[in-house]
Design a protein around this motif. Structure first.
Motif, PDB file in Angstrom:
ATOM      1  N   VAL A 282       0.836  -1.464   0.064  1.00  0.00           N
ATOM      2  CA  VAL A 282      -0.100   0.057  -0.013  1.00  0.00           C
ATOM      3  C   VAL A 282       0.842   1.197   0.069  1.00  0.00           C
ATOM      4  O   VAL A 282       0.670   2.070  -0.582  1.00  0.00           O
ATOM      5  N   MET A 283       1.982   1.119   0.899  1.00  0.00           N
ATOM      6  CA  MET A 283       2.770   2.468   0.839  1.00  0.00           C
ATOM      7  C   MET A 283       3.611   2.674  -0.422  1.00  0.00           C
ATOM      8  O   MET A 283       3.606   3.856  -0.950  1.00  0.00           O
ATOM      9  N   LEU A 284       3.933   1.533  -1.175  1.00  0.00           N
ATOM     10  CA  LEU A 284       4.634   1.659  -2.535  1.00  0.00           C
ATOM     11  C   LEU A 284       3.505   1.924  -3.471  1.00  0.00           C
ATOM     12  O   LEU A 284       4.104   2.665  -4.409  1.00  0.00           O
ATOM     13  N   ALA A 285       2.187   1.502  -3.406  1.00  0.00           N
ATOM     14  CA  ALA A 285       1.268   1.941  -4.396  1.00  0.00           C
ATOM     15  C   ALA A 285       1.082   3.524  -4.216  1.00  0.00           C
ATOM     16  O   ALA A 285       0.607   4.131  -5.214  1.00  0.00           O
ATOM     17  N   ARG A 286       1.075   3.850  -2.841  1.00  0.00           N
ATOM     18  CA  ARG A 286       0.682   5.551  -2.684  1.00  0.00           C
ATOM     19  C   ARG A 286       1.928   6.150  -3.449  1.00  0.00           C
ATOM     20  O   ARG A 286       1.515   7.521  -4.139  1.00  0.00           O
ATOM     21  N   ASP A 287       3.103   5.749  -3.185  1.00  0.00           N
ATOM     22  CA  ASP A 287       4.286   6.415  -3.810  1.00  0.00           C
ATOM     23  C   ASP A 287       4.370   6.548  -5.206  1.00  0.00           C
ATOM     24  O   ASP A 287       4.329   7.476  -5.852  1.00  0.00           O
ATOM     25  N   LEU A 288       3.988   5.254  -5.778  1.00  0.00           N
ATOM     26  CA  LEU A 288       4.062   5.287  -7.200  1.00  0.00           C
ATOM     27  C   LEU A 288       2.787   5.636  -7.924  1.00  0.00           C
ATOM     28  O   LEU A 288       3.110   6.278  -9.061  1.00  0.00           O
ATOM     29  N   SER A 289       1.771   5.592  -7.291  1.00  0.00           N
ATOM     30  CA  SER A 289       0.457   6.333  -7.927  1.00  0.00           C
ATOM     31  C   SER A 289       0.691   7.697  -8.236  1.00  0.00           C
ATOM     32  O   SER A 289      -0.034   8.363  -9.003  1.00  0.00           O
ATOM     33  N   ALA A 290       1.325   8.435  -7.332  1.00  0.00           N
ATOM     34  CA  ALA A 290       1.660   9.902  -7.291  1.00  0.00           C
ATOM     35  C   ALA A 290       2.325  10.131  -8.582  1.00  0.00           C
ATOM     36  O   ALA A 290       2.384  11.299  -9.348  1.00  0.00           O
ATOM     37  N   LEU A 291       3.358   9.158  -8.924  1.00  0.00           N
ATOM     38  CA  LEU A 291       4.144   9.179 -10.076  1.00  0.00           C
ATOM     39  C   LEU A 291       3.317   8.856 -11.452  1.00  0.00           C
ATOM     40  O   LEU A 291       3.448   9.356 -12.407  1.00  0.00           O
ATOM     41  N   HIS A 292       2.454   7.910 -11.299  1.00  0.00           N
ATOM     42  CA  HIS A 292       1.637   7.338 -12.429  1.00  0.00           C
ATOM     43  C   HIS A 292       0.181   7.115 -11.992  1.00  0.00           C
ATOM     44  O   HIS A 292      -0.332   6.103 -11.585  1.00  0.00           O
ATOM     45  N   PRO A 293      -0.367   8.289 -11.867  1.00  0.00           N
ATOM     46  CA  PRO A 293      -1.893   8.305 -11.598  1.00  0.00           C
ATOM     47  C   PRO A 293      -2.687   7.472 -12.408  1.00  0.00           C
ATOM     48  O   PRO A 293      -2.552   7.085 -13.608  1.00  0.00           O
ATOM     49  N   GLY A 294      -3.771   6.728 -11.834  1.00  0.00           N
ATOM     50  CA  GLY A 294      -4.735   5.860 -12.379  1.00  0.00           C
ATOM     51  C   GLY A 294      -3.896   4.553 -12.762  1.00  0.00           C
ATOM     52  O   GLY A 294      -4.633   3.578 -13.424  1.00  0.00           O
ATOM     53  N   ALA A 295      -2.890   4.046 -12.003  1.00  0.00           N
ATOM     54  CA  ALA A 295      -2.247   2.915 -12.251  1.00  0.00           C
ATOM     55  C   ALA A 295      -3.194   1.863 -11.849  1.00  0.00           C
ATOM     56  O   ALA A 295      -3.828   1.978 -10.784  1.00  0.00           O
ATOM     57  N   THR A 296      -2.809   0.684 -12.220  1.00  0.00           N
ATOM     58  CA  THR A 296      -3.361  -0.634 -11.761  1.00  0.00           C
ATOM     59  C   THR A 296      -2.265  -1.247 -11.095  1.00  0.00           C
ATOM     60  O   THR A 296      -1.450  -1.587 -11.438  1.00  0.00           O
ATOM     61  N   PHE A 297      -2.825  -1.838 -10.018  1.00  0.00           N
ATOM     62  CA  PHE A 297      -2.106  -2.851  -9.057  1.00  0.00           C
ATOM     63  C   PHE A 297      -2.847  -4.083  -8.786  1.00  0.00           C
ATOM     64  O   PHE A 297      -3.934  -3.837  -8.364  1.00  0.00           O
ATOM     65  N   VAL A 298      -2.122  -5.350  -9.099  1.00  0.00           N
ATOM     66  CA  VAL A 298      -2.645  -6.602  -8.639  1.00  0.00           C
ATOM     67  C   VAL A 298      -2.252  -6.968  -7.133  1.00  0.00           C
ATOM     68  O   VAL A 298      -1.075  -6.853  -7.026  1.00  0.00           O
ATOM     69  N   VAL A 299      -3.192  -7.332  -6.461  1.00  0.00           N
ATOM     70  CA  VAL A 299      -2.757  -7.934  -5.166  1.00  0.00           C
ATOM     71  C   VAL A 299      -3.353  -9.310  -4.963  1.00  0.00           C
ATOM     72  O   VAL A 299      -4.606  -9.613  -5.480  1.00  0.00           O
ATOM     73  N   ASP A 300      -2.843 -10.072  -4.040  1.00  0.00           N
ATOM     74  CA  ASP A 300      -3.392 -11.313  -3.744  1.00  0.00           C
ATOM     75  C   ASP A 300      -4.585 -11.437  -2.640  1.00  0.00           C
ATOM     76  O   ASP A 300      -4.445 -10.364  -1.887  1.00  0.00           O
ATOM     77  N   VAL A 301      -5.189 -12.455  -2.664  1.00  0.00           N
ATOM     78  CA  VAL A 301      -6.323 -12.478  -1.643  1.00  0.00           C
ATOM     79  C   VAL A 301      -5.918 -12.398  -0.205  1.00  0.00           C
ATOM     80  O   VAL A 301      -6.892 -12.229   0.703  1.00  0.00           O
ATOM     81  N   LYS A 302      -4.722 -12.609   0.034  1.00  0.00           N
ATOM     82  CA  LYS A 302      -4.284 -12.674   1.564  1.00  0.00           C
ATOM     83  C   LYS A 302      -3.924 -11.232   2.172  1.00  0.00           C
ATOM     84  O   LYS A 302      -3.555 -10.752   3.216  1.00  0.00           O
ATOM     85  N   SER A 303      -4.198 -10.322   0.930  1.00  0.00           N
ATOM     86  CA  SER A 303      -3.736  -8.757   1.254  1.00  0.00           C
ATOM     87  C   SER A 303      -4.869  -8.076   1.826  1.00  0.00           C
ATOM     88  O   SER A 303      -6.039  -8.303   1.849  1.00  0.00           O
ATOM     89  N   THR A 304      -4.169  -7.005   2.399  1.00  0.00           N
ATOM     90  CA  THR A 304      -5.091  -5.933   3.319  1.00  0.00           C
ATOM     91  C   THR A 304      -6.288  -5.354   2.222  1.00  0.00           C
ATOM     92  O   THR A 304      -5.993  -5.135   1.247  1.00  0.00           O
ATOM     93  N   GLY A 305      -7.372  -4.934   2.788  1.00  0.00           N
ATOM     94  CA  GLY A 305      -8.408  -4.450   2.137  1.00  0.00           C
ATOM     95  C   GLY A 305      -8.133  -2.875   1.787  1.00  0.00           C
ATOM     96  O   GLY A 305      -9.124  -2.194   1.063  1.00  0.00           O
ATOM     97  N   LEU A 306      -7.009  -2.512   2.317  1.00  0.00           N
ATOM     98  CA  LEU A 306      -6.696  -1.062   2.145  1.00  0.00           C
ATOM     99  C   LEU A 306      -6.418  -0.907   0.618  1.00  0.00           C
ATOM    100  O   LEU A 306      -6.528   0.494   0.188  1.00  0.00           O
ATOM    101  N   PHE A 307      -6.197  -1.702  -0.131  1.00  0.00           N
ATOM    102  CA  PHE A 307      -5.948  -1.343  -1.703  1.00  0.00           C
ATOM    103  C   PHE A 307      -7.035  -0.771  -2.282  1.00  0.00           C
ATOM    104  O   PHE A 307      -7.141  -0.069  -3.190  1.00  0.00           O
ATOM    105  N   ILE A 308      -8.449  -1.296  -1.706  1.00  0.00           N
ATOM    106  CA  ILE A 308      -9.539  -0.596  -2.249  1.00  0.00           C
ATOM    107  C   ILE A 308      -9.921   0.582  -1.456  1.00  0.00           C
ATOM    108  O   ILE A 308     -10.766   1.703  -2.145  1.00  0.00           O
ATOM    109  N   THR A 309      -9.895   0.561  -0.087  1.00  0.00           N
ATOM    110  CA  THR A 309     -10.459   1.673   0.730  1.00  0.00           C
ATOM    111  C   THR A 309      -9.629   2.819   0.932  1.00  0.00           C
ATOM    112  O   THR A 309      -9.880   3.806   1.629  1.00  0.00           O
ATOM    113  N   ASP A 310      -8.174   2.737   0.847  1.00  0.00           N
ATOM    114  CA  ASP A 310      -7.327   3.808   1.223  1.00  0.00           C
ATOM    115  C   ASP A 310      -7.588   5.176   0.441  1.00  0.00           C
ATOM    116  O   ASP A 310      -7.644   5.139  -0.741  1.00  0.00           O
TER     117      ASP A 310
END
Length: 499
Positions: A282-310
């Motif tokens: 999530v932290m890296l997605a925050r950092d990278l999406s600031a450089l690449h707005p609208g980016a897609t990230f794939v995450v596994d089903v074990k991962s936090t729900g924050l990828f949708i709610t952050d």
């Protein structure tokens, strides 16, 4: 004519030294894992090589392959048995020697070779061996290819032919290191603990981090295939605790831990807080999406729900795709969606261009973490972690369950939760809001608290993860509920670690 492999043989017998042994359960969803000498012998590994060579011809791929091996006392012997089988099947082998798995994947590009067979048991305990395979870079085999390989090997349906050759590629590690470090140095002077658990990464990670401008504090970087302190697995709390202790002792800015074959990276912040890999994602997605707005990230089903709610990810227009756990599945999905990156809770991170080439590399992940800190010079790793919305999550927990029965057990657990939902019943005191069954079952309560049960793809275990955005109490209630359903199945044993 090569004999058909047998599922078991007794060591120290004539038959053991004269016949191939390959236990069928070693062919897993996306790679192969066996207990060496108990579930596979060297002649069995030779059969695996002949089967892989046969499959490569069947797939219509140019008959060339990269091989390498991790730092275990028996890995080189296993690799050479594999190589002999590959050559018998007419495959031209390029051997890069002692290597990380991502080094072998990089070699596919650098040496223009289509296929790869990396001998490694990854993070598994000593005694295990295995092979990570692929024939379509940057992808590795999935269930279809592994199923066909199993069929070929166990039926001895080998197509042996001339043309096999062997070439040792000298000093390939220098080429890999140069590729990672041919970039600007970071501006911020970071003090970094590099923890390798005495595994293969100890030969490479410290010098890569130093080359980009970090002050490196080595921790268990001496190669020792007995793994004297702990298994090199950054999901293992024992390794994370050791990193945290060293970070607090030295005042480091961050602790980075690498698994046995270097394709995963775990992170501890400057205050000694062990951050689960999905939160790092999530932290890296925050950092990278600031450089690449609208980016897609794939995450596994074990991962936090924050990828949708952050809220930051939502503001940056991030699209999150939850997918099956497993390096082959996530890698393939990242390629299919042309996602910027893929994140697994286990610490497998997959970066597409411009950061990586689509495969999982723990050192590329480490560099991404350092670049994130470099782009935020006024914030510590702990500051970036605290900026995330609070959730309470468990480590990955694994109760023992035999390979032969684990998928059936998970099917029972899925049906049990489906029955509860259909009947309007409750789990952990609340109705079920959602069931995600793309890989096992992720049961989500009305308040967003969720629990996951799936079968491990590479060990005789189930996998259990729980998270709550509400409280630690709710997390524990969900774990108790999920574990209660699991315990309805007497085939399930003790956990490797629990809360």
């Amino acid at each position: 004519m090569f004999p058909k492999p047998l599922p078991s043989l007794t060591p120290n017998t004539y038959d053991y030294e004269s016949l191939p042994m390959v236990k069928p359960t070693g062919f897993r969803e996306y790679d192969a894992r066996w207990l060496f000498q108990k579930e596979i012998n060297l002649m069995g590994v030779q059969a695996l090589g002949m089967g892989l060579g046969t499959l490569i011809h069947e797939l219509g791929v140019r008959p060339e392959i990269i091989t390498g091996h991790d730092f275990r006392g028996y890995s080189s012997a296993i690799k050479y048995a594999l190589v002999s089988g590959l050559m018998a099947a007419g495959i031209r082998v390029k051997d890069i020697g002692l290597a990380l798995s991502p080094m072998a994947y990089f070699a596919q590009f650098a040496l223009d070779v289509p296929a790869v067979a990396m001998v490694t048991a990854s993070h598994n305990d000593n005694g295990w061996t295995g092979v990570k395979m692929g024939a379509n870079r940057p992808l590795t085999f999935g269930p279809e290819e592994m199923g066909r390989l199993k069929e070929i090997v166990l039926s001895a349906a080998f197509r042996l032919q001339p043309g096999g050759t062997y070439e040792f590629v000298e000093n390939f590690a220098a080429r890999y290191i140069a590729d990672l470090t041919d970039r600007p140095k970071i501006k911020r002077r970071l003090k970094v603990v590099a923890a390798c658990g005495n595994g293969t990464a100890g030969a490479f990670a410290p010098q890569v981090l130093e080359a980009i401008g970090c002050e490196v504090i080595p921790l268990d970087t001496e190669l020792d295939h007995t793994f004297p302190r702990y298994n090199p697995n950054p999901e293992d709390m024992k390794m994370l605790h050791a990193i945290a202790d060293k970070v607090r002792e030295t005042g480091a800015d961050v602790g980075l831990g690498f698994d046995g074959d270097g394709d995963r990276c775990g992170v501890v912040d400057n205050e000694g807080e062990e951050i689960f890999a999905d939160k790092i994602g999530v932290m890296l997605a925050r950092d990278l999406s600031a450089l690449h707005p609208g980016a897609t990230f794939v995450v596994d089903v074990k991962s936090t729900g924050l990828f949708i709610t952050d809220p930051v990810l939502r503001e940056n227009g991030v699209k999150a795709d939850y997918w099956k756990t497993g390096h082959s599945y996530i890698k393939r999905r990242v390629t299919e969606l042309n996602a910027l990156a893929g994140f697994e809770k286990s610490g497998h991170f997959f970066f597409n261009a411009p950061i990586g080439r689509g495969y999982d590399d723990g050192l590329v992940t480490a560099l991404a973490v350092c670049d994130m800190l470099d782009r935020n010079p006024d914030k510590s790793m702990a500051d970036l972690y605290r900026a995330l919305p609070r959730t309470w999550g468990t480590p990955t927990m694994a109760p023992h369950c035999a390979d032969e029965i684990k998928y059936e057990v998970v099917d029972r657990v899925v049906k049990r939760f489906e029955s509860v939902k259909a009947g309007g019943g409750a789990v952990a005191g609340q109705k079920i809001r959602d069931l995600v069954t793309v890989n096992g079952v992720r049961v989500v309560a009305e308040d967003g608290t969720w629990g996951l049960v799936r079968a491990s793809s590479n060990k005789p275990e189930l996998v259990v993860v729980v998270e709550s955005p509400v409280s630690e109490e709710r997390m524990r209630e969900m774990f108790k509920a999920v574990d209660g359903v699991i315990r309805e199945n007497p085939e399930v044993g003790a956990y490797n670690q629990t809360i």
